[in-house]
Design a protein around this motif. Sequence first.
Motif, PDB file in Angstrom:
ATOM      1  N   SER A   1      -3.536  34.232 -58.787  1.00  0.00           N
ATOM      2  CA  SER A   1      -4.005  35.123 -59.842  1.00  0.00           C
ATOM      3  C   SER A   1      -2.914  35.694 -60.732  1.00  0.00           C
ATOM      4  O   SER A   1      -3.223  36.330 -61.735  1.00  0.00           O
ATOM      5  CB  SER A   1      -4.775  36.289 -59.223  1.00  0.00           C
ATOM      6  N   LYS A   2      -1.656  35.490 -60.366  1.00  0.00           N
ATOM      7  CA  LYS A   2      -0.561  36.045 -61.159  1.00  0.00           C
ATOM      8  C   LYS A   2       0.423  34.950 -61.518  1.00  0.00           C
ATOM      9  O   LYS A   2       0.799  34.142 -60.683  1.00  0.00           O
ATOM     10  CB  LYS A   2       0.217  37.104 -60.367  1.00  0.00           C
ATOM     11  N   LYS A   3       0.847  34.983 -62.763  1.00  0.00           N
ATOM     12  CA  LYS A   3       1.873  34.050 -63.207  1.00  0.00           C
ATOM     13  C   LYS A   3       3.235  34.667 -62.908  1.00  0.00           C
ATOM     14  O   LYS A   3       3.451  35.862 -63.147  1.00  0.00           O
ATOM     15  CB  LYS A   3       1.733  33.800 -64.708  1.00  0.00           C
ATOM     16  N   ALA A   4       4.141  33.876 -62.390  1.00  0.00           N
ATOM     17  CA  ALA A   4       5.494  34.358 -62.139  1.00  0.00           C
ATOM     18  C   ALA A   4       6.134  34.740 -63.473  1.00  0.00           C
ATOM     19  O   ALA A   4       5.967  34.040 -64.470  1.00  0.00           O
ATOM     20  CB  ALA A   4       6.316  33.280 -61.445  1.00  0.00           C
TER      21      ALA A   4
ATOM     22  N   GLN B   1       8.682  26.067 -66.651  1.00  0.00           N
ATOM     23  CA  GLN B   1       7.428  25.682 -66.006  1.00  0.00           C
ATOM     24  C   GLN B   1       6.654  26.941 -65.637  1.00  0.00           C
ATOM     25  O   GLN B   1       7.230  27.928 -65.192  1.00  0.00           O
ATOM     26  CB  GLN B   1       7.696  24.896 -64.728  1.00  0.00           C
ATOM     27  N   GLU B   2       5.358  26.896 -65.825  1.00  0.00           N
ATOM     28  CA  GLU B   2       4.522  28.009 -65.395  1.00  0.00           C
ATOM     29  C   GLU B   2       4.260  27.878 -63.899  1.00  0.00           C
ATOM     30  O   GLU B   2       3.990  26.787 -63.402  1.00  0.00           O
ATOM     31  CB  GLU B   2       3.196  28.017 -66.153  1.00  0.00           C
ATOM     32  N   ASN B   3       4.327  28.998 -63.210  1.00  0.00           N
ATOM     33  CA  ASN B   3       4.051  29.000 -61.776  1.00  0.00           C
ATOM     34  C   ASN B   3       2.982  30.052 -61.496  1.00  0.00           C
ATOM     35  O   ASN B   3       3.243  31.248 -61.604  1.00  0.00           O
ATOM     36  CB  ASN B   3       5.327  29.292 -60.981  1.00  0.00           C
ATOM     37  N   TRP B   4       1.801  29.591 -61.145  1.00  0.00           N
ATOM     38  CA  TRP B   4       0.684  30.457 -60.789  1.00  0.00           C
ATOM     39  C   TRP B   4       0.434  30.441 -59.281  1.00  0.00           C
ATOM     40  O   TRP B   4      -0.625  30.853 -58.820  1.00  0.00           O
ATOM     41  CB  TRP B   4      -0.580  30.009 -61.521  1.00  0.00           C
ATOM     42  N   ASN B   5       1.388  29.973 -58.498  1.00  0.00           N
ATOM     43  CA  ASN B   5       1.213  29.820 -57.052  1.00  0.00           C
ATOM     44  C   ASN B   5       1.478  31.134 -56.318  1.00  0.00           C
ATOM     45  O   ASN B   5       2.282  31.215 -55.402  1.00  0.00           O
ATOM     46  CB  ASN B   5       2.116  28.705 -56.528  1.00  0.00           C
ATOM     47  N   HIS B   6       0.772  32.160 -56.738  1.00  0.00           N
ATOM     48  CA  HIS B   6       0.960  33.507 -56.217  1.00  0.00           C
ATOM     49  C   HIS B   6       0.293  33.693 -54.851  1.00  0.00           C
ATOM     50  O   HIS B   6      -0.821  33.229 -54.621  1.00  0.00           O
ATOM     51  CB  HIS B   6       0.377  34.539 -57.191  1.00  0.00           C
TER      52      HIS B   6
ATOM     53  N   ASP C   1       4.458  40.440 -53.234  1.00  0.00           N
ATOM     54  CA  ASP C   1       4.098  39.237 -53.981  1.00  0.00           C
ATOM     55  C   ASP C   1       5.107  38.144 -53.685  1.00  0.00           C
ATOM     56  O   ASP C   1       6.306  38.398 -53.561  1.00  0.00           O
ATOM     57  CB  ASP C   1       4.104  39.515 -55.486  1.00  0.00           C
ATOM     58  N   PHE C   2       4.595  36.915 -53.612  1.00  0.00           N
ATOM     59  CA  PHE C   2       5.462  35.764 -53.380  1.00  0.00           C
ATOM     60  C   PHE C   2       4.862  34.577 -54.116  1.00  0.00           C
ATOM     61  O   PHE C   2       3.655  34.371 -54.076  1.00  0.00           O
ATOM     62  CB  PHE C   2       5.561  35.462 -51.877  1.00  0.00           C
ATOM     63  N   TRP C   3       5.726  33.814 -54.797  1.00  0.00           N
ATOM     64  CA  TRP C   3       5.280  32.608 -55.473  1.00  0.00           C
ATOM     65  C   TRP C   3       5.858  31.400 -54.754  1.00  0.00           C
ATOM     66  O   TRP C   3       7.077  31.300 -54.572  1.00  0.00           O
ATOM     67  CB  TRP C   3       5.726  32.607 -56.932  1.00  0.00           C
ATOM     68  N   ALA C   4       4.994  30.506 -54.341  1.00  0.00           N
ATOM     69  CA  ALA C   4       5.444  29.258 -53.733  1.00  0.00           C
ATOM     70  C   ALA C   4       5.936  28.336 -54.846  1.00  0.00           C
ATOM     71  O   ALA C   4       5.719  28.582 -56.027  1.00  0.00           O
ATOM     72  CB  ALA C   4       4.304  28.619 -52.953  1.00  0.00           C
TER      73      ALA C   4
END
Length: 128
Positions: free
Chosen positions: A18-21, A27-32, A49-52
């Motif tokens: 649900s959150k964009k890094a 590169q967009e990372n939405w892997n929240h 919060d952590f983004w893979a």
Amino acid sequence: MATCEFKGFKLSAEYTGSKKADWGNGQENWNHHKITVKNTETGKQTSFDFWASIANPEVRSRKDLIGAFECFVGDAVAGMNDFNDFCSEFGYDEDSRRAEKIYKACQKATAKLQRIYNGDIYSLYSRF
């Protein structure tokens, strides 16, 4: 939802997407993920919060969870420095607004960890 125990903590990861890094290299990372850490002795818990990564978008394994927790504890250790030492250690310019933003995020990680763990954070970090 992935869960595991590590050195007196129960860790769990919930993929939200649900959150964009707010960092990135184009590169967009939405892997929240919302990572929850519970001290099994005191019952106190916090989350962060952590983004893979783009290549491995979900935290699924014990190794993934422990890696996310290690990042959090590492940020907490960095937040224990004063700002000048932080910039020197990580190669930031002391006049950088980006450095200040990252430093403040590390200080928040320090405060969150101290709320659930009253031991030596450096010692905890060395257990990884």
